[in-house]
Design a protein around this motif. Sequence first.
Motif, PDB file in Angstrom:
ATOM      1  N   HIS A 321       0.783   2.514  -4.395  1.00 26.38           N
ATOM      2  CA  HIS A 321      -0.353   2.417  -3.022  1.00 26.38           C
ATOM      3  C   HIS A 321      -0.816   1.104  -2.994  1.00 26.38           C
ATOM      4  N   GLN A 322       0.205   0.018  -3.431  1.00 22.59           N
ATOM      5  CA  GLN A 322      -0.207  -0.943  -2.350  1.00 22.59           C
ATOM      6  C   GLN A 322       1.096  -1.612  -1.554  1.00 22.59           C
ATOM      7  N   GLY A 323       2.417  -0.340  -1.241  1.00 19.04           N
ATOM      8  CA  GLY A 323       3.216  -0.720  -0.196  1.00 19.04           C
ATOM      9  C   GLY A 323       4.896  -1.230  -1.416  1.00 19.04           C
ATOM     10  N   GLU A 324       4.088  -1.213  -2.572  1.00 22.45           N
ATOM     11  CA  GLU A 324       5.111  -2.729  -2.712  1.00 22.45           C
ATOM     12  C   GLU A 324       6.697  -1.631  -2.672  1.00 22.45           C
ATOM     13  N   ASN A 359      -0.181  -7.762  -0.416  1.00 24.65           N
ATOM     14  CA  ASN A 359      -0.657  -6.995  -0.130  1.00 24.65           C
ATOM     15  C   ASN A 359      -1.305  -5.842   0.822  1.00 24.65           C
ATOM     16  N   VAL A 360      -2.021  -6.878   1.786  1.00 27.26           N
ATOM     17  CA  VAL A 360      -2.318  -6.111   2.405  1.00 27.26           C
ATOM     18  C   VAL A 360      -1.300  -5.904   3.804  1.00 27.26           C
ATOM     19  N   GLY A 361       0.229  -6.710   4.201  1.00 26.47           N
ATOM     20  CA  GLY A 361       0.818  -6.433   4.662  1.00 26.47           C
ATOM     21  C   GLY A 361       1.848  -5.886   4.790  1.00 26.47           C
ATOM     22  N   GLN A 362       2.272  -5.646   3.218  1.00 25.03           N
ATOM     23  CA  GLN A 362       2.784  -4.190   2.486  1.00 25.03           C
ATOM     24  C   GLN A 362       2.426  -2.103   3.025  1.00 25.03           C
ATOM     25  N   TYR A 364       0.315  -2.128   5.354  1.00 23.53           N
ATOM     26  CA  TYR A 364       0.223  -1.847   6.383  1.00 23.53           C
ATOM     27  C   TYR A 364       2.211  -1.437   6.263  1.00 23.53           C
ATOM     28  N   GLN A 365       2.881  -1.771   6.284  1.00 20.91           N
ATOM     29  CA  GLN A 365       4.166  -1.132   6.686  1.00 20.91           C
ATOM     30  C   GLN A 365       4.573   0.293   5.922  1.00 20.91           C
ATOM     31  N   SER A 366       3.928  -0.314   4.735  1.00 19.88           N
ATOM     32  CA  SER A 366       4.432   2.073   3.911  1.00 19.88           C
ATOM     33  C   SER A 366       3.304   2.518   4.905  1.00 19.88           C
ATOM     34  N   GLU A 367       2.023   2.541   4.903  1.00 18.27           N
ATOM     35  CA  GLU A 367       1.442   3.669   5.964  1.00 18.27           C
ATOM     36  C   GLU A 367       2.144   3.731   6.933  1.00 18.27           C
ATOM     37  N   THR A 368       2.697   2.556   8.129  1.00 16.98           N
ATOM     38  CA  THR A 368       3.622   2.871   9.129  1.00 16.98           C
ATOM     39  C   THR A 368       4.316   3.604   8.784  1.00 16.98           C
ATOM     40  N   LEU A 369       5.382   3.238   7.870  1.00 19.40           N
ATOM     41  CA  LEU A 369       6.341   3.855   7.775  1.00 19.40           C
ATOM     42  C   LEU A 369       6.009   5.740   7.521  1.00 19.40           C
ATOM     43  N   LEU A 370       5.509   5.660   6.723  1.00 22.41           N
ATOM     44  CA  LEU A 370       5.233   7.096   6.357  1.00 22.41           C
ATOM     45  C   LEU A 370       4.539   7.876   7.662  1.00 22.41           C
ATOM     46  N   GLY A 371       3.659   7.327   8.482  1.00 25.45           N
ATOM     47  CA  GLY A 371       3.747   7.936   9.458  1.00 25.45           C
ATOM     48  C   GLY A 371       3.998   8.128  11.207  1.00 25.45           C
ATOM     49  N   MET A 372       4.967   7.726  10.414  1.00 23.19           N
ATOM     50  CA  MET A 372       6.131   7.337  11.869  1.00 23.19           C
ATOM     51  C   MET A 372       7.080   9.135  11.353  1.00 23.19           C
ATOM     52  N   GLN A 373       7.158   9.408  10.208  1.00 21.00           N
ATOM     53  CA  GLN A 373       7.719  10.482   9.647  1.00 21.00           C
ATOM     54  C   GLN A 373       7.313  11.618   9.999  1.00 21.00           C
TER      55      GLN A 373
END
Length: 445
Positions: A321-324, A359-362, A364-373
């Motif tokens: 949930h924090q993009g770990e 956490n904010v950066g990770q 953001y990256q996680s949501e971006t990757l999920l959105g790209m799919q």
Amino acid sequence: MEIEIATIGGYEEVGRQMTAVRAGDDIVIFDMGLNLSKVLIHDNLQTESMHSLDLIDMGAIPDDRIMSELSGEVKAIVPTHGHLDHIGAIPKLAHRYDAPIVGAPFTIALVEDQIQDENKFTVNNDLVTMEAGETMSIGDHTELEFVNVTHSIIDAINPVLHTPEGAIVYGLDKRIDHTPVIGDPIDMDRFREIGRDGVLCYIEDCTNANKKGRTPSEAVAREQLQDVMHSLEDFDGGIVATTFSSHIARVSSIVEFARDIGREPVLLGRSMEQYSGTAERMGAISMPDVDMYGHRQSVDRAFERIMNEGKENFLPVVTGHQGEPRAMLTRMGRGETSYDLEQGDKVIFSARVIPEPTNVGQRYQSETLLGMQGARIYDDVHVSGHLSQEGHYEMLDALQPENVIPAHQDMKGFSGYVDLAASQGYKVGRDLHVTTNGNVIQLVE
């Protein structure tokens, strides 16, 4: 009786909590936590094999060398609850003190898991369980009491050290919740009794001190989650949920609503299996016939089964949930699992981003990757486990402490609490002690 408080960790950041209270010759340590952001910023760091001094130097665990300035004997190490920012340094530091670790049953079970995973040090401290509402003697003149509080993990308590000079109330972490999903409501009646008897000092968690209003009950988050998940009952694609692994009440709600909409919940990730499995073994929750997988190979096989049998029949509840970087959801976003995210699939974040840059950066990256799919994000289906301003006001009103010490934030995070305390008659430098890591405050000479 001389009373000193050493503010060791958690007074310049959210994380690595540690505070020591000396009452005469007796010392009690509250919390020994980890600063997760200092660990997660490194790729594949294995803290279990690291020396405590290296972790201190990188800011990951408290620098407890200030303890040498306290003239007394440590009689107990008291973690308030099982979050890693409160127990994560116990395997690295507790062995330095000839004292038992005293906590609520679920907390002690998690501490035991932490100790068993430790590869560098041998921790032989006795593990002692104490329930909320119980007390134990600390030396000849002081007594330790556990007061039940509500937080985003079960079995959270606020410890109170009763001394001849008044009570020391260690107020990390809680929200005022009268309708929790699991467990008893916060014991405000006992806090008011303690306030009437006299509170020398109140140490308070300031995580949400800059937020106006009141933190809602977990019952509100449960209603939000039910609304989101029931709205997806007729959706025939993939639905994935993520939340804090330690948030047993939230996980149990997700499991329940997954079944309501005709999907089989599956818990995936090492910490997800650890927390929920421990809670079920202890009888804190009942989740019959729910599969939990923590080891990588088991998780990968579970993903394969989900895809083979149709992801429309399942609802994976995953870590990340924090993009770990190494968590399940992040791996899914990077396409490193056999779970095939497709256009329109739903990802429910039943957690907010911890307001810290890593956490904010990770996230953001996680949501971006999920959105790209093609995933559709349902964000912040959540309520905090921490007091907002009106909760802080209510606690000050109940306890009427002589002294207040803000904790669990940095200076910017303290500002809202300082303003609130000042409005109630406290003054910085007199009875409102804004401090940093590594200081000793003498309350009674």
